[in-house]
Design an enzyme around this catalytic site. Structure first.
Site, PDB file in Angstrom:
ATOM      1  N   ASP A 126     -21.832 -79.521 -48.097  1.00  0.00           N
ATOM      2  CA  ASP A 126     -22.544 -79.834 -49.336  1.00  0.00           C
ATOM      3  C   ASP A 126     -24.047 -79.729 -49.086  1.00  0.00           C
ATOM      4  OD1 ASP A 126     -20.258 -80.386 -50.885  1.00  0.00           O
ATOM      5  OD2 ASP A 126     -20.183 -82.452 -50.176  1.00  0.00           O
ATOM      6  N   ASP A 144     -18.228 -77.453 -56.202  1.00  0.00           N
ATOM      7  CA  ASP A 144     -18.168 -78.700 -56.972  1.00  0.00           C
ATOM      8  C   ASP A 144     -18.701 -78.506 -58.391  1.00  0.00           C
ATOM      9  OD1 ASP A 144     -17.220 -79.984 -54.675  1.00  0.00           O
ATOM     10  OD2 ASP A 144     -19.237 -80.624 -54.070  1.00  0.00           O
TER      11      ASP A 144
END
Length: 168
Positions: A126, A144
């Site tokens: 991430d 995401d």
């Protein structure tokens, strides 16, 4: 009556293309950030006030829930992601609405991209960190964003479908 294959429908190509595009863009971005840009070395990178690029390995699911470094958890999450992807594909094959097929494709591509991270790296990479006035949003990636966008479209469609049902 012509029967259609259980795993391919009229709009499967729409979902498949968006899933492939989501997967490709996410994986190329992750490769670039980790291997070329070397975000771990230079983090945090201030982009604009309230938005930084950072390197976070997510060993759990959304928001880091159920985080664990155990191999059992890693494999459970991989298998769960693949199972969800299969169910999404079956749903896609039966879809008659282009917008819903597109949304399913976004969720499918994002789920498979994050599952690939778990398989290759043991965790999901991430990078995007949003924050404002002391509130810090979780760190997320392109997959995401695609998953959230797809789910929001599915919710919208569900609510609009529900309204049409109650108007009758």
């Amino acid at each position: 009556m012509i029967s259609r294959p259980a795993m391919w429908g009229r709009l499967s190509a729409v979902g498949a293309v968006l899933a492939a595009l989501t997967y490709f863009v996410d994986q190329v971005h992750k490769w670039y950030m980790i291997s070329i840009f070397d975000i771990a070395r230079y983090q945090p990178v201030k982009v604009v006030p309230g938005f930084d690029l950072v390197m976070v390995w997510n060993y759990g699911i959304s928001y880091g829930w159920f985080a664990s470094h155990s191999q059992a958890t890693r494999w459970i999450l991989i298998v769960l992601s693949v199972a969800v992807a299969v169910l999404l594909w079956v749903w896609l094959a039966r879809q008659a609405k282009p917008l819903v097929a597109a949304a399913i494709g976004l969720v499918l591509g994002g789920a498979l991209a994050n599952a690939t991270d778990r398989l290759v790296h043991g965790a999901v990479a991430d990078f995007f960190h949003l924050y404002v006035a002391g509130f810090s949003w979780y760190v997320f990636n392109i997959a995401d964003v695609a998953i959230v966008a797809g789910v929001l479209v599915l919710m919208y469609d569900s609510l609009m479908h529900e309204e049409k049902q109650t108007d009758k």
